[in-house]
Design an enzyme around this catalytic site. Structure first.
Site, PDB file in Angstrom:
ATOM      1  N   SER A 148      -6.577  -1.093   5.881  1.00 14.76           N
ATOM      2  CA  SER A 148      -7.038  -0.875   4.505  1.00 14.76           C
ATOM      3  C   SER A 148      -7.678   0.485   4.310  1.00 14.76           C
ATOM      4  O   SER A 148      -7.579   1.065   3.227  1.00 14.76           O
ATOM      5  CB  SER A 148      -8.026  -1.976   4.104  1.00 14.76           C
ATOM      6  OG  SER A 148      -7.393  -3.230   4.058  1.00 14.76           O
TER       7      SER A 148
ATOM      8  N   THR B  98     -11.656  -0.311   1.177  1.00 13.36           N
ATOM      9  CA  THR B  98     -10.925   0.136  -0.012  1.00 13.36           C
ATOM     10  C   THR B  98     -11.782   0.969  -0.953  1.00 13.36           C
ATOM     11  O   THR B  98     -11.399   2.100  -1.278  1.00 13.36           O
ATOM     12  CB  THR B  98     -10.286  -1.062  -0.731  1.00 13.36           C
ATOM     13  OG1 THR B  98      -9.371  -1.698   0.175  1.00 13.36           O
ATOM     14  CG2 THR B  98      -9.530  -0.621  -1.971  1.00 13.36           C
TER      15      THR B  98
ATOM     16  N   GLU C 152     -10.858  -3.617  -7.013  1.00 16.34           N
ATOM     17  CA  GLU C 152     -10.243  -4.249  -5.847  1.00 16.34           C
ATOM     18  C   GLU C 152     -10.446  -5.756  -5.867  1.00 16.34           C
ATOM     19  O   GLU C 152     -11.576  -6.245  -5.941  1.00 16.34           O
ATOM     20  CB  GLU C 152     -10.840  -3.705  -4.546  1.00 16.34           C
ATOM     21  CG  GLU C 152     -10.190  -4.353  -3.309  1.00 16.34           C
ATOM     22  CD  GLU C 152     -10.989  -4.186  -2.032  1.00 16.34           C
ATOM     23  OE1 GLU C 152     -10.373  -4.264  -0.947  1.00 16.34           O
ATOM     24  OE2 GLU C 152     -12.224  -3.983  -2.104  1.00 16.34           O
TER      25      GLU C 152
ATOM     26  N   HIS D 261      -5.522 -13.032   6.393  1.00 13.83           N
ATOM     27  CA  HIS D 261      -5.886 -12.904   7.812  1.00 13.83           C
ATOM     28  C   HIS D 261      -6.072 -14.269   8.462  1.00 13.83           C
ATOM     29  O   HIS D 261      -5.711 -14.470   9.622  1.00 13.83           O
ATOM     30  CB  HIS D 261      -7.175 -12.099   7.957  1.00 13.83           C
ATOM     31  CG  HIS D 261      -6.977 -10.618   7.952  1.00 13.83           C
ATOM     32  ND1 HIS D 261      -6.274  -9.952   8.927  1.00 13.83           N
ATOM     33  CD2 HIS D 261      -7.384  -9.665   7.066  1.00 13.83           C
ATOM     34  CE1 HIS D 261      -6.266  -8.653   8.660  1.00 13.83           C
ATOM     35  NE2 HIS D 261      -6.937  -8.453   7.535  1.00 13.83           N
TER      36      HIS D 261
ATOM     37  N   ASP E  91      -2.655  -2.494  -0.905  1.00 11.04           N
ATOM     38  CA  ASP E  91      -2.752  -1.531   0.184  1.00 11.04           C
ATOM     39  C   ASP E  91      -1.771  -1.869   1.298  1.00 11.04           C
ATOM     40  O   ASP E  91      -1.315  -1.004   2.030  1.00 11.04           O
ATOM     41  CB  ASP E  91      -4.181  -1.435   0.714  1.00 11.04           C
ATOM     42  CG  ASP E  91      -4.798  -2.789   1.035  1.00 11.04           C
ATOM     43  OD1 ASP E  91      -4.161  -3.836   0.750  1.00 11.04           O
ATOM     44  OD2 ASP E  91      -5.920  -2.815   1.560  1.00 11.04           O
ATOM     45  N   HIS E  92      -1.412  -3.173   1.405  1.00 10.35           N
ATOM     46  CA  HIS E  92      -0.490  -3.652   2.437  1.00 10.35           C
ATOM     47  C   HIS E  92      -0.318  -5.144   2.220  1.00 10.35           C
ATOM     48  O   HIS E  92      -1.000  -5.749   1.380  1.00 10.35           O
ATOM     49  CB  HIS E  92      -1.054  -3.403   3.844  1.00 10.35           C
ATOM     50  CG  HIS E  92      -2.451  -3.920   3.998  1.00 10.35           C
ATOM     51  ND1 HIS E  92      -2.736  -5.268   4.124  1.00 10.35           N
ATOM     52  CD2 HIS E  92      -3.652  -3.284   4.000  1.00 10.35           C
ATOM     53  CE1 HIS E  92      -4.044  -5.433   4.204  1.00 10.35           C
ATOM     54  NE2 HIS E  92      -4.638  -4.247   4.123  1.00 10.35           N
TER      55      HIS E  92
END
Length: 543
Positions: A101, A154, A304, A313, A351-352
């Protein structure tokens, strides 16, 4: 009849028709000339960990769940997709396949390649100017909003410059020095002096009065620097609860939690509580836009939705759905505010992707045959060969009462050691989710092993005894206790028709949604890299 008059009349008619035919072309041309060349305001909304799969989860719930809470099945992503071009962006950092991140936020913020885990620096380690810093130079107001911590990777990537994302004490100093006009998030622990840990200290007593008891007071600083006091000296209005935020005006620093804000399940459960002290992501975004938009020169704001990533995760599908609903609510507000404006660029991306999530069909619980009214099935039943997943699963995911983290940390771990048994874990899981597990499954979740990746002194790999992953353990790096959540996900996977490939990030390209003036939004509608997004966003607001 006079032939001359007829001819003249025909000529006039032809001229009129020609002018009428040309008129729309002139109008289009004039409209094109009137189209803004730049954006007064730029709002970048980042769903941390929000790959196409996570958006797919939200869309599946909105459009297929029998009891979806989304009216008409129309999400904010449906809306913005109608309003402007969509692109797809590669996320990798310099010389890496997969990004974290910090590097990803840095690339989105600066338009330059970054190295893994660095903040606000290019691939060679040089300070890189961010879009927020450029906006300040243009006289615009600036803001950062996050449901994690304001010093987390972030937001840090937009207003700090540090060698590693873990340096949150130093990142807090950078944020303050960058004079960001509005900062709303969590993470008080990095802003208060070490002396605040002494319950009798002057710093502690002052903070207790300022926070009105709304936030846990405990410092993680190693020095006695009081960034809250420094913020007051820089004329920030301070806010530590919802009421204080609502009363704040102009420059403001809002820190509403010791660490991160509550997860989206908790937010949803407490949203209508009159005693609630922590603002929602939507409320923080609304407050930020209301304040920043007072600047006639415009503003830059980064919002964000950071806990999509955390649910990914831990492979926690139910919590991830709620995090996507939080994102959806916030984006809907921003789109409502921007509706009808021709001076604002809205960019929504991730971001991913986190977790390698997906619904999948399986050999578990094969469907029974059933009759169909159509003529093709007149002589036989409809009986697919595999379990393709029932849409009722989506409602069951929404019904989850606690995140996996809260199941373990708040409930199971709070039991006495002799009560931390498979029987009690199964009882808690079965009460808090719609996917029951057996005592045998709970025992597998609680099984441990010697750490096969033990690394002395490592932030995450230095524990000698860890949950037993068996398969792909190298990709579940947050070993200490956290991996119990991933193991729980494996035990309920067949019931959910869900698969997860990892406990970390993937390099799946992410979607990019934009709306705004055509000349400004147009460049985003293609295959990109995150550095392109940063560059295009900066170019969009330049004078």
């Amino acid at each position: 009849m006079n032939i001359r008059n007829i001819t003249a009349g025909a000529g006039l008619l032809a001229s009129s028709l020609l002018l009428a035919a040309c008129a729309p072309l002139q109008t289009d041309s004039q409209a094109a000339l009137a189209e803004p060349e730049k954006a007064k305001n730029v709002i970048m909304i980042i769903g941390d960990g929000m790959g196409p799969q996570q958006i797919g989860l939200l869309l599946a719930y909105a459009k297929q769940a029998p009891n979806s809470v989304i009216t008409g099945g129309i999400t904010a992503f449906d809306r913005i997709a109608e309003n402007g071009p969509m692109g797809i962006s590669m996320t990798h950092a310099n010389d890496n396949l997969v990004v974290d991140s910090a590097a990803s936020a840095t690339q989105l913020a600066t338009g330059k390649l970054a190295g893994a885990e660095m903040i606000g620096a290019d691939k060679d380690g040089n300070t890189a100017e961010s879009i927020l810093e450029k906006a300040k130079k243009l006289g615009k107001s600036t803001g950062l909003v996050s449901d994690t911590r304001i010093t987390h990777a972030t937001p840090a990537g937009f207003a700090a410059h540090q060698s590693h994302r873990s340096l949150e004490n130093d990142i807090a100093v950078d944020l303050l020095n960058n004079n960001v006009d509005v900062m709303l998030s969590g993470g008080l622990r990095y802003w208060i002096p070490a002396s605040a840990n002494d319950e009798q200290s002057a710093a502690r007593l002052e903070l207790e009065a300022l926070t009105e008891g709304s936030v846990r007071i405990k410092s993680k600083r190693k020095d006695d620097r009081n960034l809250i006091a420094e913020a007051q000296q820089q004329n920030y209005d301070l806010a530590f609860n919802l009421d204080q935020m609502n009363q704040a005006d102009g420059k403001m620093l809002g820190l509403f939690a010791y660490s991160s804000l509550p997860n989206a399940i908790v937010e949803n459960q407490t949203k209508n509580d009159p005693n609630r002290t922590i603002p929602t992501l939507k409320e923080m975004s609304e407050k930020a836009i209301g304040s920043l938009s007072q600047n006639e020169k415009g503003f830059f704001l980064m919002i964000e939705a950071g806990q999509i990533d955390w649910a990914g995760h831990y492979n926690d599908t139910g919590t991830m759905l709620h995090e996507m609903l939080r994102m959806n609510e916030t984006l809907n507000y921003v789109l409502d505010w921007a509706e009808g404006r021709d001076d604002t660029l809205v960019v929504v991306t991730a971001d991913h992707e986190t977790g390698g999530f997906g619904f999948s069909y399986s050999a578990n619980d094969l469907p029974h045959g059933r009759d169909l009214p159509g003529d093709v099935f007149k002589e036989q039943q409809f009986k697919p060969g595999f379990n393709f997943g029932d849409v009722s699963t989506l409602d069951k995911l929404y019904e989850q009462k606690s995140s996996y983290g809260d199941i373990f940390y708040s409930q199971f771990d709070s039991l006495s050691e002799d009560e931390q048994t498979p029987v009690n874990l199964a009882r808690i899981v079965n009460a808090e989710t719609s996917f029951d597990i057996t005592e045998e499954q709970a025992a597998r979740v609680l099984a441990t092993e010697d750490n096969p990746f033990y690394t002395e002194g490592h932030s995450y790999l230095s524990t000698k005894t860890v949950p037993k992953m068996d398969v792909n353990g190298a990709f579940f790096v947050y070993q200490t206790d956290d991996n119990r959540q991933n193991l729980l996900a494996r035990e309920v996977a067949e019931q959910q028709n869900v698969v997860w490939s990892t406990g970390t990030h993937t390099n799946t390209p992410v979607l990019v949604f934009t709306q705004g003036p055509a000349k400004v939004a147009g460049p985003f509608g293609k295959i990109l890299h995150h550095t392109d997004i940063g560059q295009f966003a900066m170019e969009a607001m330049e004078d």
